[in-house]
Structure formats: C-alpha cells, structure tokens
Enzyme design. Structure first.
Site, PDB file in Angstrom:
ATOM      1  CG  HIS A  52      -1.715  -1.266   1.543  1.00 17.74           C
ATOM      2  ND1 HIS A  52      -2.513  -1.650   0.452  1.00 17.74           N
ATOM      3  CD2 HIS A  52      -1.767  -2.170   2.314  1.00 17.74           C
ATOM      4  CE1 HIS A  52      -3.040  -2.749   0.935  1.00 17.74           C
ATOM      5  NE2 HIS A  52      -2.674  -3.097   2.274  1.00 17.74           N
ATOM      6  CG  HIS A 107      -5.956  -5.723   1.362  1.00 19.09           C
ATOM      7  ND1 HIS A 107      -6.838  -4.774   2.151  1.00 19.09           N
ATOM      8  CD2 HIS A 107      -5.005  -5.992   2.173  1.00 19.09           C
ATOM      9  CE1 HIS A 107      -6.265  -4.477   3.086  1.00 19.09           C
ATOM     10  NE2 HIS A 107      -5.007  -4.735   3.252  1.00 19.09           N
TER      11      HIS A 107
END
Lengths: 199, 330
Positions: free
Chosen positions: B56, B218
């Site tokens: 991320h 995700h």
C-alpha cells in the site's frame, strides 16, 4: 497414550502438508481473500518445524504452546493469531502431562477451538476455519480418522455459504460458491493427526 | 507477469533496504521490520504507531517522520504485521507519554494489534487504539466484520500526528484520531485487479470493458461490476456514495487517491470531475490531495475520501509534516 514425540510428528506432518498444499490454499484465497493464505501458513509452519528441532519440548502441551507462539510471531494476517491461539490454548489445556489420552486431546482441542471463536468472533456457518474445526472436535471422540473426515466435509460444506467474518465477508453474496481457505487448512491440521498416529 | 523483484519471498525486505538507503532520516530495522523516526522517542510526545500489509506504499512506512507517524510496521504483502513488530515499535517510540495504535479495520490487523497492545501493557507501555473504518462500500451490520479502513488512514495519521507533535496527552490524541475517522468516508473503484508477488497473476478476473465499484485495497473484488464508465460518471457514483453516508455540513478535505497503476494525468482529470460533482451538491472543499497514497500494488483505479473538518482539525491538517510520502510546511 500420546507423548511429546507424537505431537512433534503432528506438527511436522502438518508443516509438510501445508508445504504441499500451499499453492492450492493461495488459489482458494485468491477469489475471496487476498491470495496469501498458503504462503503465510507455509512461512509459519516452517518456523514451527525449525523451533521444534532447535529446542524440542518434552511434553505434549509444551510442543503445542511453542508451535502456537511461533505461528503468532511469523504468520501475520488473521491466520497467525487464530492458528496461534488454537495451538497455544490447546497446549495450555494439556498442562504439564508427559503423556495424554486421545480423550484429553479432544477436550483440550475443544478449549482451543472455543478460544479461537472468542478471539475471532466467528460461529459455525460463518464460512471460516471454525466450520472444519467444530465437527472435527465433535468426531474426535470416535477416532482420528473420523475427525479427519468430519473436518474435510466441514471444509467442503463452506462452499455454498456467504462469509460473515474476515476479509471474505466484505464481498457479501459474492463470497458464495468458493470453499473457504481457512477451513481447508484447518482440515489439513486435523488430517495431520491421522498421519502422526500412523493410522 | 513481469515484476521488478528478485524473488517473491524477499520483496518486503528488499524494499526496506531500499527505503533505508533513500531515507537516512529514518531508522529502518530490516530484520525486524520496523521503521522508526530517527529522533524517537521524542520527550513529552505521544508515540504514533501504525502498520499493516505491505503493498500500500507509501502507507505506512512512507508516513513516518515529524508531524505524522513515529513508527510503522510493514507486514508481508497484504498481510498484517505480527505482534512482535508492533511491540518493538511501541517500545522504540514510547517516551512515557504513551502510544496510540492506528489500526485499519481488517480482521488480521485488529487481532495482531490487540495482541500487541496486551504485550505492551505488560511491559508498562500505556497504549490506546483507534480503528479506521471509513469505506462506505461495505455495509456495517451485526453480521459482517464492519467497514474496511482505507483512505481515511492518511487523514487520521496526519492529524493525530500533528496533535501529538503539539504535546497533547494520549487521551486527547486518541479522541482527535477518532473524530477524524468518524468524519471520514471513502469509496474505491478498480479498473484492473492487482497481482501479488506470491501469486504472480491478477487476484481476480476483470474483463476489458468492465470496472469494479466499491473495492478495498487488498485486491479483493468490489461489491458490484459494471460496464466501463467515464471519469465523470465514476466521480458521480463515488461522490454520491460518500456524501450520502457522510452528509457533510462543514468543508471537507478531499483525497483523490491512485491505487498504484493509474497515472496522475487520469487522477487530476478525475479530481476535476469530483470537484464538479461536489460543487453541484454544495459541498465546500477545504484542501485537496491528489496522488498515490494508499495503493494496492499495481491495481488501476482510484479511491475518493472526504473528511469534514472543523477549525481545529484543519489547523492540525495544515501543521508541518516531513515524511517520505507527505511533506509540507517544513
């Protein structure tokens, strides 16, 4: 009676089957999770095997609490705390005994599964590892083989369910039609009992 | 699938080594996977620790530095870090004023941070936790794990970081972090799935000509799939979803966030559409961030986060910050 050597075998054969099945677990985790269940558990159980070789505990409880601690320290994600708690609490319930009966193992494993349900807040039918573990513990009074069958059937039975816990739950109805990776790996752990016993 | 990596097993460690080489102002413990601001612990200041799966970036390691996080714990790709890392981080940044854990609402992150908080308290470190759960695409109900934590994490970390830098006590920093979370909502859109290094192929199948609405960070698919839409149509869907839920009465901070594979050319164009729709709805804009901040590997797409701010939150947001991923005023 089951001694520490049996419990070490249980962990070692589980590590080997997680190694073999890692790709399949990751593939199951891909449509409804984030495609890492196999590689994460593999990393954890390799650490378990290494730790057991380095300082082999002399009691069944010692083997499981060490394994649980290793999983918490290495797996990450939800699987680390959940599997770690399962083994640690089962190990703690076995206490300091040098040998335990199959009945004592069944009772301790039930305590471990209860701890997992408390930690994760999941109940049977939520499409999680609990769906394999609960029927396995129920069947463990009969035989390891019966527990293995119950766990495998429990894992397969998660396919039509809608996930209500964990990352898959964010998909809502789109989680239906996929076998839960956590229930699948839990079935591998239970199957390891049969192999460790040489049945 | 081609990736600029050695082997999947070492991507996180390799990235940390590179980060250490690029940012001597941070202490990067590659072996134990903890990134700490070099001058920690800062006397009299609450320590801010966050963390989560890698993939991320710049979240979270890129937000370590004066005015934001004190430390970050990167996990494996898309996997929560482990309690050992969080405990190390807490010990490294605690000056005696306590530590705030900033946790995105994903089961793994929550469980591991909970275990770490217990361990830290055993060692005499005072710990408070704030859960970030801003994603309106996931309905909150008794039967789900609740809303995901996504883009609002940046606002929580920035504003709580400024509060800590001002020397506010732990309870106050925690309350401000909670207020930021409760004032924020996000919505994400994917134009392509991402590929994790371990799997090496897209995590879900998104045919050309279709997009996913309501995605997380995700690689999990969203709640709904539709035929490809224009930037303006996507902005209308995203703004509507966020504004309906947030019902902002104050001016908002706007985060137009890239998921990793969408160029700034497209993000700025999308930002223009977002502003058009916000203006139509009479929502006043206080500040705007456009860029890749809370990414999802190589996923194409964007997320929109709005955070409604009062005078204090805006002042704290504007306060100086110096991190690899966010820097102004110093």
């Amino acid at each position: 009676m089951l001694d520490a050597a049996f419990f070490r075998r249980w962990m070692t054969v589980t590590a080997a089957s997680v190694d073999r099945e890692a790709e399949r677990l990751t593939a199951l985790d891909s449509p409804i999770g984030d495609a890492d269940h196999g590689s994460n558990l593999q990393r954890g159980f390799r650490a378990v095997t290494a730790a057991l070789e380095k300082e082999p505990p002399g009691t069944p409880g010692g083997v499981l609490t060490l394994a649980g601690r290793q999983l918490i320290s290495t797996v990450g994600g939800a699987s680390g705390p959940l599997y770690g708690t399962l083994l640690r609490r089962t190990g703690k319930a076995l206490g300091d005994a040098g040998e335990v009966s199959a009945e004592q193992l069944a009772e301790a494993l039930r305590a471990g599964v209860d701890a997992v349900m408390t930690l994760g807040g999941a109940a049977p039918g939520d499409k999680t590892m609990i769906d394999a573990l609960v029927p396995a513990v129920d069947a463990l009074g009969n035989s390891f083989t019966a527990a293995r069958t119950a766990a495998e059937e429990g894992a397969v039975a998660t396919t039509p369910l809608q996930a209500r816990k964990g990352r898959a739950s964010y998909l809502g109805e789109r989680s239906i039609g996929h076998q839960d990776p956590g229930a699948t790996s839990a079935a591998l752990l239970i199957a390891g009992l049969v192999e460790a016993a040489g049945e | 699938m081609k990736m600029l990596i050695n082997v999947p097993e070492s991507v996180v460690a390799d990235a940390l080594r590179g980060m250490a080489a690029a940012h001597p102002e941070l202490t990067v413990d590659v072996e134990n996977r903890v990134i700490v601001r070099r001058d920690a612990p800062v006397a009299g200041q609450v320590g801010l620790v966050s963390g989560g799966g890698s993939g991320h970036e710049p979240l979270h390691g890129g937000f370590v530095g004066p005015g934001m996080l004190s430390a970050a714990c990167p996990g494996e790709v898309f996997t929560s870090p482990v309690p050992d890392q969080m405990l190390r981080a807490a010990a490294a940044v605690d000056s005696g004023a306590g530590v705030l854990f900033i946790v995105k609402n994903y089961t793994g992150d929550v469980l591991n941070f909970d275990m770490a908080a217990e361990l830290a308290e055993d060692e005499g470190i005072q710990v408070a936790k704030v859960l970030v759960n801003d994603d309106v695409a996931v309905t909150d109900s008794l039967y789900t794990a609740g809303r995901r934590g996504t883009g609002a994490t940046l606002f929580v970390e920035k504003i709580a970081g400024a509060a800590a830098a001002e020397g506010m006590p732990l309870e106050r920093v925690e309350a401000i972090a909670r207020q930021v979370n409760e004032s924020s909502r996000s919505f994400g859109i994917a134009l392509s799935a991402c590929s994790t290094p371990a799997k090496g192929s897209p995590t879900f199948d998104l045919p050309p000509g279709e997009l996913e609405l309501g995605i997380g960070i995700h690689g999990e698919p969203g709640r709904e799939r539709r035929a490809m839409m224009t930037s303006g149509e996507i902005a209308e869907a995203a703004v509507e979803a966020v504004v309906e839920d947030l019902q902002p009465r104050n001016p908002v901070l706007v985060l137009v966030n890239g998921m990793g594979a969408t160029p700034l050319l497209e993000l700025y164009g999308f930002n223009a559409e977002v502003h058009r729709v916000l203006a139509q709805r009479g929502v006043a804009v206080a500040r705007v961030l456009v860029g890749n901040y809370v990414t999802s590997l190589d996923m194409a797409g964007a997320s929109l986060t709005l955070c409604q701010v009062d005078e204090e939150l805006l002042r704290l947001y504007d306060a100086p910050v110096s991190t690899p991923g966010l820097r102004w005023g110093m």
